[in-house]
Design a protein around this motif. Structure first.
Motif, PDB file in Angstrom:
ATOM      1  N   GLY A 222       5.317  12.175 -10.478  1.00 42.34           N
ATOM      2  CA  GLY A 222       6.114  11.873 -11.670  1.00 42.34           C
ATOM      3  C   GLY A 222       6.231  10.397 -12.004  1.00 42.34           C
ATOM      4  N   THR A 223       5.749   9.522 -11.120  1.00 39.80           N
ATOM      5  CA  THR A 223       5.786   8.081 -11.385  1.00 39.80           C
ATOM      6  C   THR A 223       4.900   7.754 -12.583  1.00 39.80           C
ATOM      7  OG1 THR A 223       6.095   7.627  -9.033  1.00 39.80           O
ATOM      8  CG2 THR A 223       5.389   5.791 -10.422  1.00 39.80           C
ATOM      9  N   GLU A 224       5.417   6.963 -13.504  1.00 41.87           N
ATOM     10  CA  GLU A 224       4.655   6.578 -14.696  1.00 41.87           C
ATOM     11  C   GLU A 224       4.373   5.081 -14.681  1.00 41.87           C
ATOM     12  OE1 GLU A 224       6.469   7.836 -18.320  1.00 41.87           O
ATOM     13  OE2 GLU A 224       6.329   9.988 -17.849  1.00 41.87           O
ATOM     14  N   PHE A 225       3.169   4.725 -15.121  1.00 46.09           N
ATOM     15  CA  PHE A 225       2.776   3.332 -15.237  1.00 46.09           C
ATOM     16  C   PHE A 225       2.200   3.091 -16.627  1.00 46.09           C
ATOM     17  CE2 PHE A 225       2.033   3.891 -10.558  1.00 46.09           C
ATOM     18  CZ  PHE A 225       3.018   3.015 -10.129  1.00 46.09           C
ATOM     19  N   THR A 226       2.527   1.940 -17.178  1.00 46.34           N
ATOM     20  CA  THR A 226       1.921   1.523 -18.442  1.00 46.34           C
ATOM     21  C   THR A 226       0.593   0.837 -18.156  1.00 46.34           C
ATOM     22  OG1 THR A 226       4.079   1.217 -19.497  1.00 46.34           O
ATOM     23  CG2 THR A 226       2.199   0.078 -20.495  1.00 46.34           C
TER      24      THR A 226
ATOM     25  N   ILE B   5       0.867  -1.177   0.000  1.00 44.37           N
ATOM     26  CA  ILE B   5       0.000   0.000   0.000  1.00 44.37           C
ATOM     27  C   ILE B   5       0.903   1.225   0.000  1.00 44.37           C
ATOM     28  CG2 ILE B   5      -1.858   1.215   1.194  1.00 44.37           C
ATOM     29  CD1 ILE B   5      -2.386  -1.481   2.680  1.00 44.37           C
ATOM     30  N   ILE B   6       0.984   1.913  -1.131  1.00 50.26           N
ATOM     31  CA  ILE B   6       1.846   3.087  -1.237  1.00 50.26           C
ATOM     32  C   ILE B   6       0.984   4.314  -0.988  1.00 50.26           C
ATOM     33  CG2 ILE B   6       3.209   4.517  -2.797  1.00 50.26           C
ATOM     34  CD1 ILE B   6       3.081   0.691  -3.015  1.00 50.26           C
ATOM     35  N   SER B   7       1.316   5.055   0.070  1.00 50.96           N
ATOM     36  CA  SER B   7       0.492   6.196   0.455  1.00 50.96           C
ATOM     37  C   SER B   7       1.357   7.402   0.774  1.00 50.96           C
ATOM     38  CB  SER B   7      -0.364   5.849   1.676  1.00 50.96           C
ATOM     39  OG  SER B   7       0.408   5.900   2.857  1.00 50.96           O
ATOM     40  N   GLU B   8       0.697   8.518   1.078  1.00 48.13           N
ATOM     41  CA  GLU B   8       1.424   9.729   1.469  1.00 48.13           C
ATOM     42  C   GLU B   8       2.185   9.504   2.773  1.00 48.13           C
ATOM     43  OE1 GLU B   8      -1.235  12.985   1.785  1.00 48.13           O
ATOM     44  OE2 GLU B   8      -1.747  13.025  -0.338  1.00 48.13           O
ATOM     45  N   LEU B   9       1.738   8.536   3.558  1.00 47.61           N
ATOM     46  CA  LEU B   9       2.336   8.269   4.874  1.00 47.61           C
ATOM     47  C   LEU B   9       3.470   7.260   4.802  1.00 47.61           C
ATOM     48  CD1 LEU B   9      -1.014   8.025   6.869  1.00 47.61           C
ATOM     49  CD2 LEU B   9       0.449  10.035   6.554  1.00 47.61           C
ATOM     50  N   GLY B  10       3.695   6.699   3.605  1.00 54.41           N
ATOM     51  CA  GLY B  10       4.735   5.696   3.461  1.00 54.41           C
ATOM     52  C   GLY B  10       4.183   4.429   2.827  1.00 54.41           C
TER      53      GLY B  10
ATOM     54  N   SER C 102      -7.226  10.158  -7.877  1.00 54.00           N
ATOM     55  CA  SER C 102      -6.953  11.478  -7.310  1.00 54.00           C
ATOM     56  C   SER C 102      -5.486  11.865  -7.428  1.00 54.00           C
ATOM     57  CB  SER C 102      -7.363  11.516  -5.831  1.00 54.00           C
ATOM     58  OG  SER C 102      -8.735  11.282  -5.673  1.00 54.00           O
ATOM     59  N   TYR C 103      -4.610  10.877  -7.621  1.00 56.64           N
ATOM     60  CA  TYR C 103      -3.177  11.150  -7.697  1.00 56.64           C
ATOM     61  C   TYR C 103      -2.646  11.060  -9.129  1.00 56.64           C
ATOM     62  CZ  TYR C 103      -3.047  11.000  -2.635  1.00 56.64           C
ATOM     63  OH  TYR C 103      -3.265  11.267  -1.304  1.00 56.64           O
ATOM     64  N   VAL C 104      -3.552  10.954 -10.090  1.00 54.84           N
ATOM     65  CA  VAL C 104      -3.124  10.860 -11.482  1.00 54.84           C
ATOM     66  C   VAL C 104      -3.039  12.258 -12.091  1.00 54.84           C
ATOM     67  CG1 VAL C 104      -3.700   9.990 -13.780  1.00 54.84           C
ATOM     68  CG2 VAL C 104      -4.089   8.559 -11.764  1.00 54.84           C
ATOM     69  N   LYS C 105      -1.871  12.589 -12.616  1.00 61.58           N
ATOM     70  CA  LYS C 105      -1.638  13.899 -13.226  1.00 61.58           C
ATOM     71  C   LYS C 105      -1.964  13.891 -14.708  1.00 61.58           C
ATOM     72  CE  LYS C 105       2.149  17.178 -14.104  1.00 61.58           C
ATOM     73  NZ  LYS C 105       3.618  17.427 -13.909  1.00 61.58           N
ATOM     74  N   LYS C 106      -1.533  12.835 -15.399  1.00 64.04           N
ATOM     75  CA  LYS C 106      -1.760  12.733 -16.841  1.00 64.04           C
ATOM     76  C   LYS C 106      -2.298  11.350 -17.178  1.00 64.04           C
ATOM     77  CE  LYS C 106       1.922  15.942 -18.240  1.00 64.04           C
ATOM     78  NZ  LYS C 106       3.163  16.104 -19.046  1.00 64.04           N
ATOM     79  N   TYR C 107      -3.141  11.317 -18.192  1.00 62.48           N
ATOM     80  CA  TYR C 107      -3.710  10.037 -18.626  1.00 62.48           C
ATOM     81  C   TYR C 107      -3.802  10.017 -20.139  1.00 62.48           C
ATOM     82  CZ  TYR C 107      -7.502   6.911 -20.037  1.00 62.48           C
ATOM     83  OH  TYR C 107      -8.263   5.977 -20.699  1.00 62.48           O
ATOM     84  N   ARG C 108      -3.339   8.936 -20.729  1.00 63.51           N
ATOM     85  CA  ARG C 108      -3.642   8.651 -22.121  1.00 63.51           C
ATOM     86  C   ARG C 108      -3.927   7.161 -22.204  1.00 63.51           C
ATOM     87  NH1 ARG C 108       2.275   9.699 -23.204  1.00 63.51           N
ATOM     88  NH2 ARG C 108       3.206   7.664 -23.697  1.00 63.51           N
ATOM     89  N   TYR C 109      -4.318   6.690 -23.352  1.00 65.32           N
ATOM     90  CA  TYR C 109      -4.859   5.341 -23.455  1.00 65.32           C
ATOM     91  C   TYR C 109      -3.906   4.250 -22.984  1.00 65.32           C
ATOM     92  CZ  TYR C 109      -2.083   4.026 -27.545  1.00 65.32           C
ATOM     93  OH  TYR C 109      -1.055   3.692 -28.374  1.00 65.32           O
TER      94      TYR C 109
END
Length: 242
Positions: free
Chosen positions: A214-218, A160-165, A199-206
């Motif tokens: 800044g973390t990116e996921f495919t 569980i990756i959160s603002e608290l760790g 809520s933590y997603v900055k950019k989205y494309r297909y």
């Protein structure tokens, strides 16, 4: 008191929006304050001077400074306002996503959607924090759901990756996803091993998403349709299949 701003260079439309919001608020006994702005610069200056708005109705196609630019500057100022875009076009989904727009209203305004989006915004403002409860090493823990960036499964452990760790639990990702769906809480299942908080997603494309840090996921190919469906639900749009 719920503070609302309407920013649109159409004087007639701003008057209609203000009247509708006043009537809806009185009908539900909501205490609201409504300010009108006819350009983005004046709104930005007002917020720079310290005024905080809970909801902002923002026109995209304003002459001097369009709503996309205004929204980016709002976020740079630290504004957490719920943005409801008012637009004549529906081609701004990507740009709106980057500033975490809450909903879209297309001109001419549909009254039912206007009411639905307004009360959805009020509900979001008034809702109490939700907690995710989990077990690890025979201990029971809980953490605020809205502070979780994403869940990541790796073999028998879900992180569980959160603002608290970073925390760990034994719950399977499929079970967590189903639990959230039952509670009508939408997360992006972008991959077999990842469940991401919108809520933590900055950019989205297909085929990818980028988080605020800044973390990116495919997005895996077989998940792209379901992710797009969740995106449309969050933004209050209808998905038309071809």
């Amino acid at each position: 008191m719920i503070d609302i701003a309407i920013c649109d260079d159409d004087i007639i439309l701003t008057s209609v929006l203000e009247k509708n919001l006043t009537l809806l608020s009185k009908d539900k006994s909501l205490d609201v304050n409504i300010d009108i702005f006819y350009d983005g610069a004046t709104l930005l200056q007002h917020i720079t001077n310290g005024h905080i708005y809970d909801i902002i109705y923002l026109d995209i196609e304003m002459k001097h400074k369009n709503g996309i630019i205004v929204a980016h500057e709002l976020r740079q100022l630290g504004s957490k306002s719920l943005l409801i875009y008012v637009t004549s076009h529906e081609s701004f989904a990507k740009e709106a996503f980057e500033v975490d727009a809450f909903r879209f209203l297309t001109k001419p305004i549909d009254q039912k959607k206007f009411e639905l989006y307004f009360f959805s915004a009020i509900k979001k403002l008034l809702v109490k924090p939700l907690y995710f409860q989990y077990k690890f090493n025979r201990e029971v823990y809980k953490t605020e759901l809205n502070k979780i960036l994403y869940f990541q499964s790796n073999k028998r452990i879900t992180y569980i990756i959160s603002e608290l760790g970073t925390m760990q639990c034994y719950e399977k990702l499929n079970d967590i996803e189903n639990f959230l769906k039952e509670k009508n809480i939408l997360f992006y299942r972008i991959h077999q091993s990842f469940l991401v908080n919108p809520s933590y997603v900055k950019k989205y494309r297909y085929d990818m998403i980028e988080l605020l840090d800044g973390t990116e996921f495919t997005i895996s190919e077989k998940r792209r349709k379901s992710v797009n469906e969740v995106f449309c639900k969050i933004k209050g749009e209808e998905l038309i299949e071809f």
